[in-house]
Design a protein around this motif. Structure first.
Motif, short mmCIF file in Angstrom:
data_model
loop_
_atom_site.label_atom_id
_atom_site.label_comp_id
_atom_site.label_asym_id
_atom_site.label_seq_id
_atom_site.Cartn_x
_atom_site.Cartn_y
_atom_site.Cartn_z
N VAL A 1 7.77 -65.99 17.83
CA VAL A 1 7.60 -67.56 18.82
C VAL A 1 6.66 -67.48 18.97
CG1 VAL A 1 9.20 -68.48 20.45
CG2 VAL A 1 10.46 -67.44 18.60
N THR A 2 5.60 -66.28 20.06
CA THR A 2 4.74 -66.70 21.05
C THR A 2 3.38 -66.98 19.79
OG1 THR A 2 4.94 -64.21 20.70
CG2 THR A 2 5.68 -65.08 22.86
N PHE B 1 18.87 -54.39 17.18
CA PHE B 1 19.12 -55.98 17.78
C PHE B 1 17.46 -55.56 18.51
CE2 PHE B 1 18.90 -57.43 22.22
CZ PHE B 1 19.81 -58.70 22.31
N LEU B 2 16.58 -54.65 18.89
CA LEU B 2 15.56 -54.22 19.59
C LEU B 2 14.66 -55.01 18.43
CD1 LEU B 2 15.47 -52.07 21.90
CD2 LEU B 2 15.88 -53.71 22.57
N PHE B 3 14.94 -54.60 17.42
CA PHE B 3 13.83 -54.63 16.36
C PHE B 3 13.78 -56.10 16.18
CE2 PHE B 3 12.46 -55.67 11.54
CZ PHE B 3 10.97 -54.36 11.47
N PHE B 4 14.58 -57.01 15.81
CA PHE B 4 15.25 -58.36 15.46
C PHE B 4 14.54 -59.43 16.64
CE2 PHE B 4 18.39 -56.60 12.45
CZ PHE B 4 17.06 -58.18 10.99
N PHE B 5 14.68 -58.83 17.71
CA PHE B 5 14.08 -59.76 18.67
C PHE B 5 12.88 -59.68 19.16
CE2 PHE B 5 12.81 -58.81 23.61
CZ PHE B 5 13.44 -60.22 24.28
N PHE B 6 12.22 -58.33 19.02
CA PHE B 6 10.79 -58.52 18.58
C PHE B 6 9.97 -58.64 17.80
CE2 PHE B 6 11.60 -54.38 21.97
CZ PHE B 6 10.56 -55.38 22.81
N PHE C 1 3.41 -64.05 8.19
CA PHE C 1 3.75 -65.38 8.52
C PHE C 1 2.87 -65.63 9.93
CE2 PHE C 1 5.33 -67.08 12.74
CZ PHE C 1 5.84 -68.89 12.60
N LEU C 2 2.89 -63.78 10.74
CA LEU C 2 1.50 -64.55 11.95
C LEU C 2 -0.08 -64.23 11.02
CD1 LEU C 2 2.77 -61.26 14.09
CD2 LEU C 2 2.49 -63.22 14.07
N PHE C 3 0.24 -63.68 10.11
CA PHE C 3 -1.63 -64.16 9.31
C PHE C 3 -1.67 -65.84 8.62
CE2 PHE C 3 -4.86 -64.30 6.26
CZ PHE C 3 -5.62 -63.60 6.18
N LEU D 1 -2.62 -65.70 27.07
CA LEU D 1 -0.97 -64.66 27.71
C LEU D 1 -0.22 -65.10 26.31
CD1 LEU D 1 -1.00 -66.03 31.25
CD2 LEU D 1 -2.78 -64.20 30.49
N PHE D 2 0.08 -66.46 25.46
CA PHE D 2 0.83 -66.05 24.31
C PHE D 2 0.76 -64.75 23.26
CE2 PHE D 2 1.99 -70.52 25.34
CZ PHE D 2 3.85 -69.91 25.80
N LEU D 3 -0.40 -64.67 23.45
CA LEU D 3 -1.33 -63.47 22.48
C LEU D 3 -0.55 -62.27 23.09
CD1 LEU D 3 -2.76 -62.97 20.15
CD2 LEU D 3 -4.43 -62.67 21.05
#
Lengths: 101, 167
Positions: B17-18, B6-11, A13-15, B33-35
Protein backbone atom coordinates in the motif's frame (compact mmCIF):
# COMPACT_ATOMS: atom_id res chain seq x y z
CA UNK A 1 1.51 -21.64 -0.79
CA UNK A 2 4.11 -20.92 1.86
CA UNK A 3 5.15 -17.44 3.13
CA UNK A 4 8.28 -17.21 0.98
CA UNK A 5 6.05 -17.44 -2.10
CA UNK A 6 4.09 -14.41 -0.89
CA UNK A 7 7.40 -12.61 -0.44
CA UNK A 8 8.26 -13.35 -4.07
CA UNK A 9 4.93 -11.87 -5.19
CA UNK A 10 5.47 -8.81 -2.99
CA UNK A 11 8.97 -8.39 -4.45
CA UNK A 12 7.61 -8.55 -8.00
CA UNK A 13 4.95 -5.97 -7.14
CA UNK A 14 7.43 -3.62 -5.47
CA UNK A 15 9.83 -3.91 -8.41
CA UNK A 16 7.11 -2.99 -10.89
CA UNK A 17 5.96 -0.11 -8.69
CA UNK A 18 9.53 1.18 -8.57
CA UNK A 19 9.76 0.91 -12.35
CA UNK A 20 6.55 2.94 -12.75
CA UNK A 21 7.89 5.59 -10.35
CA UNK A 22 11.17 5.83 -12.28
CA UNK A 23 9.38 6.29 -15.60
CA UNK A 24 6.46 8.49 -14.53
CA UNK A 25 7.80 11.03 -12.03
CA UNK A 26 9.22 14.34 -13.21
CA UNK A 27 11.74 14.81 -10.41
CA UNK A 28 15.20 13.30 -10.10
CA UNK A 29 14.77 12.62 -6.38
CA UNK A 30 11.57 10.67 -7.04
CA UNK A 31 13.52 8.63 -9.60
CA UNK A 32 16.08 7.83 -6.91
CA UNK A 33 13.24 6.78 -4.57
CA UNK A 34 12.00 4.40 -7.26
CA UNK A 35 15.47 2.89 -7.69
CA UNK A 36 15.72 2.32 -3.93
CA UNK A 37 12.37 0.55 -4.04
CA UNK A 38 13.58 -1.72 -6.87
CA UNK A 39 16.78 -2.59 -4.97
CA UNK A 40 14.69 -3.46 -1.92
CA UNK A 41 12.52 -5.72 -4.03
CA UNK A 42 15.64 -7.59 -5.18
CA UNK A 43 16.77 -7.92 -1.55
CA UNK A 44 13.38 -9.34 -0.64
CA UNK A 45 13.83 -11.93 -3.40
CA UNK A 46 17.27 -12.87 -2.09
CA UNK A 47 15.94 -13.37 1.44
CA UNK A 48 12.96 -15.39 0.18
CA UNK A 49 15.16 -17.72 -1.86
CA UNK A 50 17.62 -18.05 1.00
CA UNK A 51 14.85 -19.61 3.08
CA UNK A 52 14.97 -22.61 0.76
CA UNK A 53 18.72 -23.07 1.23
CA UNK A 54 18.98 -21.86 4.79
CA UNK A 55 22.25 -23.66 5.55
CA UNK A 56 24.36 -21.43 3.33
CA UNK A 57 23.22 -17.87 4.21
CA UNK A 58 24.74 -16.65 0.94
CA UNK A 59 21.50 -14.80 0.18
CA UNK A 60 21.75 -12.73 3.35
CA UNK A 61 25.38 -11.85 2.65
CA UNK A 62 24.58 -10.89 -0.93
CA UNK A 63 21.67 -8.74 0.25
CA UNK A 64 24.12 -7.01 2.59
CA UNK A 65 26.36 -6.15 -0.36
CA UNK A 66 23.34 -4.94 -2.32
CA UNK A 67 22.53 -2.56 0.55
CA UNK A 68 26.13 -1.26 0.52
CA UNK A 69 25.98 -0.58 -3.22
CA UNK A 70 22.58 1.10 -2.76
CA UNK A 71 24.11 3.47 -0.21
CA UNK A 72 26.89 4.43 -2.64
CA UNK A 73 24.36 4.92 -5.44
CA UNK A 74 22.12 7.12 -3.29
CA UNK A 75 25.03 9.29 -2.10
CA UNK A 76 26.55 9.87 -5.53
CA UNK A 77 23.15 10.20 -7.20
CA UNK A 78 21.94 12.86 -4.78
CA UNK A 79 25.27 14.71 -5.11
CA UNK A 80 24.75 14.78 -8.88
CA UNK A 81 21.14 15.94 -8.41
CA UNK A 82 22.21 18.81 -6.15
CA UNK A 83 24.97 19.82 -8.57
CA UNK A 84 22.65 19.69 -11.58
CA UNK A 85 20.04 21.70 -9.70
CA UNK A 86 22.57 24.41 -8.93
CA UNK A 87 23.61 24.59 -12.58
CA UNK A 88 20.28 24.27 -14.41
CA UNK A 89 17.91 25.46 -11.62
CA UNK A 90 15.73 22.44 -12.34
CA UNK A 91 15.56 18.89 -11.06
CA UNK A 92 13.32 17.49 -13.80
CA UNK A 93 15.24 14.89 -15.80
CA UNK A 94 13.39 15.77 -19.03
CA UNK A 95 14.36 19.43 -19.05
CA UNK A 96 18.09 18.76 -18.96
CA UNK A 97 18.86 17.87 -22.58
CA UNK A 98 22.30 19.37 -23.10
CA UNK A 99 23.75 16.13 -24.51
CA UNK A 100 20.76 15.38 -26.72
CA UNK A 101 21.82 15.11 -30.37
CA UNK B 1 -4.40 -17.78 11.72
CA UNK B 2 -1.72 -17.39 14.38
CA UNK B 3 0.12 -14.18 15.27
CA UNK B 4 3.24 -14.51 13.01
CA UNK B 5 1.06 -15.22 9.97
CA UNK B 6 -1.15 -12.24 10.76
CA UNK B 7 1.93 -10.01 11.17
CA UNK B 8 3.38 -11.34 7.92
CA UNK B 9 0.26 -10.49 5.92
CA UNK B 10 -0.14 -7.15 7.70
CA UNK B 11 3.38 -6.02 6.83
CA UNK B 12 3.11 -7.38 3.28
CA UNK B 13 -0.06 -5.36 2.77
CA UNK B 14 1.50 -2.28 4.40
CA UNK B 15 4.55 -2.46 2.11
CA UNK B 16 2.38 -2.82 -1.00
CA UNK B 17 0.00 0.00 0.00
CA UNK B 18 2.79 2.47 0.84
CA UNK B 19 4.59 1.64 -2.42
CA UNK B 20 1.41 2.47 -4.35
CA UNK B 21 1.03 5.64 -2.27
CA UNK B 22 4.46 6.80 -3.50
CA UNK B 23 3.18 6.59 -7.07
CA UNK B 24 0.08 8.66 -6.36
CA UNK B 25 1.70 11.20 -4.05
CA UNK B 26 2.48 14.61 -5.57
CA UNK B 27 4.66 15.75 -2.69
CA UNK B 28 8.30 14.63 -2.65
CA UNK B 29 8.58 14.83 1.13
CA UNK B 30 5.45 12.74 1.65
CA UNK B 31 6.81 10.22 -0.86
CA UNK B 32 10.03 9.96 1.16
CA UNK B 33 7.98 9.28 4.31
CA UNK B 34 5.92 6.64 2.47
CA UNK B 35 9.18 5.04 1.33
CA UNK B 36 10.35 5.04 4.97
CA UNK B 37 7.17 3.22 5.98
CA UNK B 38 7.64 0.72 3.15
CA UNK B 39 11.28 0.06 4.09
CA UNK B 40 10.39 -0.45 7.76
CA UNK B 41 7.69 -2.98 6.88
CA UNK B 42 10.21 -4.80 4.66
CA UNK B 43 12.53 -4.90 7.68
CA UNK B 44 9.68 -6.46 9.68
CA UNK B 45 9.30 -9.08 6.93
CA UNK B 46 13.04 -9.82 7.25
CA UNK B 47 12.57 -10.41 10.97
CA UNK B 48 9.65 -12.75 10.28
CA UNK B 49 11.78 -14.75 7.82
CA UNK B 50 14.70 -15.19 10.28
CA UNK B 51 17.01 -12.57 8.74
CA UNK B 52 17.49 -10.48 11.89
CA UNK B 53 20.89 -9.09 10.96
CA UNK B 54 19.58 -7.92 7.61
CA UNK B 55 16.57 -6.33 9.32
CA UNK B 56 18.78 -4.34 11.68
CA UNK B 57 21.00 -3.32 8.76
CA UNK B 58 17.93 -2.26 6.81
CA UNK B 59 16.66 -0.06 9.65
CA UNK B 60 20.09 1.46 10.34
CA UNK B 61 21.15 2.14 6.77
CA UNK B 62 17.90 2.82 4.94
CA UNK B 63 15.82 4.49 7.64
CA UNK B 64 18.80 6.14 9.31
CA UNK B 65 21.06 6.89 6.38
CA UNK B 66 19.48 6.95 2.95
CA UNK B 67 16.23 8.61 4.04
CA UNK B 68 18.19 11.38 5.78
CA UNK B 69 20.28 11.89 2.63
CA UNK B 70 17.12 12.00 0.50
CA UNK B 71 15.44 14.54 2.80
CA UNK B 72 18.60 16.66 2.69
CA UNK B 73 18.49 16.42 -1.10
CA UNK B 74 14.84 17.56 -1.10
CA UNK B 75 15.73 20.53 1.11
CA UNK B 76 18.73 21.50 -1.03
CA UNK B 77 16.81 21.38 -4.31
CA UNK B 78 13.69 23.23 -3.19
CA UNK B 79 14.76 25.87 -0.70
CA UNK B 80 16.63 27.91 -3.29
CA UNK B 81 13.70 28.58 -5.57
CA UNK B 82 11.01 28.69 -2.89
CA UNK B 83 8.64 26.81 -5.17
CA UNK B 84 6.34 24.21 -3.65
CA UNK B 85 7.34 20.57 -3.78
CA UNK B 86 4.68 19.51 -6.27
CA UNK B 87 5.86 16.88 -8.76
CA UNK B 88 4.20 16.49 -12.14
CA UNK B 89 3.77 13.16 -13.88
CA UNK B 90 4.96 12.44 -17.38
CA UNK B 91 5.02 9.38 -19.69
CA UNK B 92 2.05 7.97 -17.79
CA UNK B 93 0.93 5.56 -20.50
CA UNK B 94 4.38 4.12 -21.19
CA UNK B 95 5.09 3.82 -17.47
CA UNK B 96 1.89 1.89 -16.84
CA UNK B 97 2.52 -0.33 -19.86
CA UNK B 98 6.08 -1.15 -18.73
CA UNK B 99 5.13 -1.78 -15.11
CA UNK B 100 1.99 -3.78 -15.80
CA UNK B 101 3.70 -5.81 -18.52
CA UNK B 102 6.61 -6.77 -16.28
CA UNK B 103 4.21 -7.56 -13.43
CA UNK B 104 2.09 -9.80 -15.66
CA UNK B 105 5.17 -11.69 -16.87
CA UNK B 106 6.53 -12.15 -13.34
CA UNK B 107 3.19 -13.26 -11.87
CA UNK B 108 2.66 -15.62 -14.79
CA UNK B 109 5.93 -17.48 -14.12
CA UNK B 110 6.22 -17.18 -10.34
CA UNK B 111 3.97 -20.21 -9.53
CA UNK B 112 6.40 -22.45 -11.40
CA UNK B 113 9.17 -21.56 -8.92
CA UNK B 114 9.52 -24.57 -6.63
CA UNK B 115 11.64 -25.00 -3.52
CA UNK B 116 14.63 -27.20 -4.27
CA UNK B 117 15.31 -28.42 -0.75
CA UNK B 118 13.00 -27.28 2.00
CA UNK B 119 15.31 -27.02 4.97
CA UNK B 120 14.04 -25.81 8.34
CA UNK B 121 14.81 -22.18 9.00
CA UNK B 122 17.85 -21.27 11.04
CA UNK B 123 17.66 -20.64 14.74
CA UNK B 124 18.82 -17.58 16.66
CA UNK B 125 22.52 -18.26 16.01
CA UNK B 126 22.26 -17.09 12.40
CA UNK B 127 23.94 -13.78 13.27
CA UNK B 128 27.10 -15.60 14.32
CA UNK B 129 26.98 -17.68 11.14
CA UNK B 130 26.65 -14.48 9.08
CA UNK B 131 29.67 -12.99 10.83
CA UNK B 132 31.75 -16.10 10.14
CA UNK B 133 30.57 -16.20 6.52
CA UNK B 134 31.32 -12.55 5.80
CA UNK B 135 34.76 -12.54 7.38
CA UNK B 136 35.98 -15.87 6.00
CA UNK B 137 34.47 -16.78 2.66
CA UNK B 138 33.47 -13.28 1.60
CA UNK B 139 36.36 -11.25 3.02
CA UNK B 140 37.58 -10.02 -0.37
CA UNK B 141 34.13 -8.70 -1.45
CA UNK B 142 33.86 -7.13 2.01
CA UNK B 143 37.13 -5.23 1.51
CA UNK B 144 36.08 -4.18 -1.99
CA UNK B 145 32.77 -2.92 -0.59
CA UNK B 146 34.68 -0.80 1.93
CA UNK B 147 36.81 0.63 -0.87
CA UNK B 148 33.65 1.34 -2.88
CA UNK B 149 32.15 3.21 0.07
CA UNK B 150 35.31 5.31 0.39
CA UNK B 151 35.28 6.13 -3.32
CA UNK B 152 31.58 7.07 -3.16
CA UNK B 153 32.22 9.29 -0.14
CA UNK B 154 35.07 11.15 -1.82
CA UNK B 155 33.17 11.35 -5.09
CA UNK B 156 30.03 12.79 -3.49
CA UNK B 157 32.12 15.35 -1.61
CA UNK B 158 33.98 16.38 -4.77
CA UNK B 159 30.84 16.59 -6.93
CA UNK B 160 29.00 18.89 -4.53
CA UNK B 161 32.00 21.07 -3.63
CA UNK B 162 32.24 24.67 -4.80
CA UNK B 163 35.80 24.29 -6.10
CA UNK B 164 36.30 25.44 -9.65
CA UNK B 165 38.32 23.21 -11.92
CA UNK B 166 41.75 24.48 -12.93
CA UNK B 167 41.33 23.84 -16.63
Amino acid sequence: MEPSHYMLYLAAFLFCTGLVIVIVKRNAIMVLLGIELMLNASNLNLVAFNQWHSQALAGHVFALFVIIVAVCEAAVGLAIVVRVYRYFHSSAPDEIAELKG
Amino acid sequence: MNVPEFLFFFFTLLAAVTAVAIVFSKNVFKSALFLLCCLLSIAALYVLSFAEFLAVTQILIYAGGILVIIIFGIMLTTRISGKPLVVQNTNIVSGIIAGAGLLIVLVRYLPSVKPVSNNPALSAESIGVIGLTVFTGYSLPFEIAGLLLLIALVGAAVITSHLKSKA
